[in-house]
Scaffold this motif. Structure first.
Motif, PDB file in Angstrom:
ATOM      1  N   PHE A  60       0.838  -1.201   0.000  1.00  0.00           N
ATOM      2  CA  PHE A  60       0.000   0.000   0.000  1.00  0.00           C
ATOM      3  C   PHE A  60       0.874   1.253   0.000  1.00  0.00           C
ATOM      4  O   PHE A  60       0.613   2.213  -0.725  1.00  0.00           O
ATOM      5  N   ASN A  64       0.920   3.936  -3.131  1.00  0.00           N
ATOM      6  CA  ASN A  64       0.320   5.250  -2.906  1.00  0.00           C
ATOM      7  C   ASN A  64       1.307   6.327  -2.463  1.00  0.00           C
ATOM      8  O   ASN A  64       0.905   7.460  -2.200  1.00  0.00           O
ATOM      9  N   PHE A 117     -18.241   3.739  -2.890  1.00  0.00           N
ATOM     10  CA  PHE A 117     -17.138   2.848  -3.260  1.00  0.00           C
ATOM     11  C   PHE A 117     -17.636   1.436  -3.552  1.00  0.00           C
ATOM     12  O   PHE A 117     -17.153   0.780  -4.472  1.00  0.00           O
ATOM     13  N   ASP A 121     -16.844  -0.496  -6.875  1.00  0.00           N
ATOM     14  CA  ASP A 121     -15.843  -1.577  -6.843  1.00  0.00           C
ATOM     15  C   ASP A 121     -16.338  -2.901  -6.258  1.00  0.00           C
ATOM     16  O   ASP A 121     -15.610  -3.888  -6.291  1.00  0.00           O
ATOM     17  N   GLU A 318     -10.566   7.877  -0.536  1.00  0.00           N
ATOM     18  CA  GLU A 318     -10.136   6.997  -1.626  1.00  0.00           C
ATOM     19  C   GLU A 318      -8.961   6.120  -1.175  1.00  0.00           C
ATOM     20  O   GLU A 318      -8.909   4.928  -1.482  1.00  0.00           O
ATOM     21  N   LEU A 319      -8.030   6.726  -0.451  1.00  0.00           N
ATOM     22  CA  LEU A 319      -6.895   5.969   0.072  1.00  0.00           C
ATOM     23  C   LEU A 319      -7.364   4.941   1.102  1.00  0.00           C
ATOM     24  O   LEU A 319      -6.898   3.803   1.124  1.00  0.00           O
ATOM     25  N   SER A 320      -8.286   5.366   1.950  1.00  0.00           N
ATOM     26  CA  SER A 320      -8.812   4.468   2.990  1.00  0.00           C
ATOM     27  C   SER A 320      -9.487   3.258   2.350  1.00  0.00           C
ATOM     28  O   SER A 320      -9.308   2.116   2.799  1.00  0.00           O
ATOM     29  N   TRP A 321     -10.240   3.500   1.311  1.00  0.00           N
ATOM     30  CA  TRP A 321     -10.936   2.416   0.614  1.00  0.00           C
ATOM     31  C   TRP A 321      -9.938   1.476  -0.064  1.00  0.00           C
ATOM     32  O   TRP A 321     -10.114   0.253  -0.052  1.00  0.00           O
ATOM     33  N   ASP A 322      -8.872   2.036  -0.604  1.00  0.00           N
ATOM     34  CA  ASP A 322      -7.840   1.199  -1.223  1.00  0.00           C
ATOM     35  C   ASP A 322      -7.218   0.259  -0.185  1.00  0.00           C
ATOM     36  O   ASP A 322      -6.968  -0.917  -0.461  1.00  0.00           O
ATOM     37  N   LYS A 325      -9.718  -2.558   0.560  1.00  0.00           N
ATOM     38  CA  LYS A 325      -9.754  -3.541  -0.532  1.00  0.00           C
ATOM     39  C   LYS A 325      -8.549  -4.487  -0.458  1.00  0.00           C
ATOM     40  O   LYS A 325      -8.696  -5.701  -0.637  1.00  0.00           O
ATOM     41  N   ARG A 326      -7.392  -3.927  -0.206  1.00  0.00           N
ATOM     42  CA  ARG A 326      -6.175  -4.740  -0.183  1.00  0.00           C
ATOM     43  C   ARG A 326      -6.160  -5.730   0.983  1.00  0.00           C
ATOM     44  O   ARG A 326      -5.799  -6.899   0.820  1.00  0.00           O
TER      45      ARG A 326
END
Length: 421
Positions: A60, A64, A117, A121, A318-322, A325-326
């Motif tokens: 991550f 990012n 989100f 996604d 957006e970063l939090s959601w990424d 997801k990971r």
């Protein structure tokens, strides 16, 4: 909910040694701006610093171009810090919570809806279709998703295979068989079963009895009442009438039954995967058996486990959601289970070789679809704290002090009616 086995299970599974520098803080540490340049702040449980998650963090960070500031807490300290952050308006980018906080903070406006989100996604990541339904329901509010489940656990029967074999006892499947087995196993300084004084351990019994804790529409509490009374009294009678279980000791320690079981002073306990590791480490010669949840009106158990949410004032969702997801990808669940034995919320996780090849893990995994959330309806009233305080009083009155279940439950319901209006 505070002091829930859903978190305690996770506190028991020790995290791996840190491979990447981390800021470990306590409740009084200075707050970190959500939008601090180049820093992504996560509040995490101290017991969940897994190597599997460290690998995700490294990926991550690289993807990012940020540095993850992983602040580790025990649950009470995390809550204290979080409430202070909400008041000040300076919040982390992501929070792991012990089960129940997502809806609480959605109601209060402190959690951000993740529905945009999910709409974008969700299909690609298998959400919500690949998550056990109970995990989606407990993290949603007014038809929108506010959190994503990270771990999912439950409670079932652990037994000493050698003791049952020597006593000629079959593994019980119903309450009646359980009582019969406990009677036959109680001898020579060994109890048939050890019960937990922690009030949250009453829920599997209530679920199996078909009891609904609270109905938001009808406002009914602990109904059907006769079944709720019977479930409570059954537990008390194991201790005080049949004397197949020791009188539990009131306190904050919930490991008493596990310790008796490990010491071969109790033949059966009702618990979750959080006790597997301590049993295996302290009693490697114990022939451990894990059985499906008992059946009364139904064979079911209680859902427990942790989730993640994004504070409403976090500036980089957006970063939090990424990150979400990971860390919830199936291969990460697989790695974490292989490392720690933790149970996971994805349906496809159940079919993994790490799950199917471990006899104990497989039984817990097979029980997850029958797991029910015991506090969701109460959480949505905003009165969960008071509910749990009174529940603890009531449960210990019955289990430890042998107060008649009908009388104790009647007092509980009258008190709950007052604050749930």
């Amino acid at each position: 909910m505070p002091s829930h086995p859903s978190r305690r299970d996770l506190l028991r599974l020790a995290g791996a040694a840190a491979a990447i520098p981390v800021l470990s803080s306590c409740a009084g540490a200075p707050a970190t701006q959500s939008a601090a340049p180049g820093t992504f702040t996560v509040y995490w449980n101290a017991g969940h610093d897994y190597q599997a998650y460290r690998k995700v963090i490294a990926e991550f960070e690289q993807a990012n171009k940020v540095k993850v500031n992983l602040q580790k807490y025990q649950w009470p300290d995390l809550r204290t810090r979080l409430l202070a952050d909400f008041a000040s308006g300076t919040v982390p980018d992501l929070v792991e919570e012990p089960g129940g906080w997502v809806q609480e903070f959605a109601v209060s406006g402190n959690a951000r809806s993740l529905q945009d989100f999910v709409d974008r996604d969700g299909q690609a990541m298998g959400f919500p279709s690949d998550w056990q339904p109970v995990t989606v329901e407990r993290n949603s509010y007014q038809g929108k998703v506010y959190g994503v489940q990270l771990h999912l656990t439950c409670n079932t029967l652990l037994y000493n295979q050698a003791m049952l074999r020597e006593a000629g006892v079959e593994v019980p499947t119903t309450w009646e068989e359980f009582l019969d087995a406990a009677r036959k196993l109680t001898k020579d300084g060994v109890y048939g079963v050890a019960l937990n004084q922690d009030y949250t351990y009453l829920w599997p019994w209530m679920v199996q009895a078909g009891v609904t804790p609270y109905d938001l529409e009808t406002k009914a509490i602990m109904e059907p009442r006769a079944d709720a009374v019977a479930a409570l009294q059954f537990q008390a009678d194991l201790v005080h009438k049949h004397k197949v279980a020791p009188v539990p000791v009131a306190g904050t320690d919930y490991s008493g039954p596990q310790k008796l079981f490990s010491a071969k002073r109790a033949a059966m306990i009702l618990t979750g995967p959080w006790d597997l590791d301590p049993i295996r480490k302290t009693s490697p010669d114990l022939e451990l058996g894990v059985a499906p949840p008992l059946k009364n009106k139904t064979a079911a158990t209680q859902a427990a486990g942790v989730s993640m949410f994004v504070p409403a004032k976090a500036t980089r969702p957006e970063l939090s959601w990424d990150f979400i997801k990971r860390i919830t990808a199936l291969q990460v669940e697989q790695a974490a289970t292989k490392e720690t034995g933790m149970l996971m919320p994805r349906k496809s996780w159940v079919d993994l070789p790490e799950v199917q090849s471990d006899a104990a893990t497989k039984v817990f995994a097979d029980a997850l679809p029958t797991a029910r959330d015991s506090s969701q309806e109460v959480r949505l009233t905003g009165q969960l704290g008071k509910w749990e305080e009174q529940l603890k009083v009531m449960y210990q009155q019955v289990l430890i002090q042998n107060k008649p279940a009908a009388e104790a439950l009647d007092s509980f319901v009258k008190t709950a009616e007052g604050f749930l209006k």
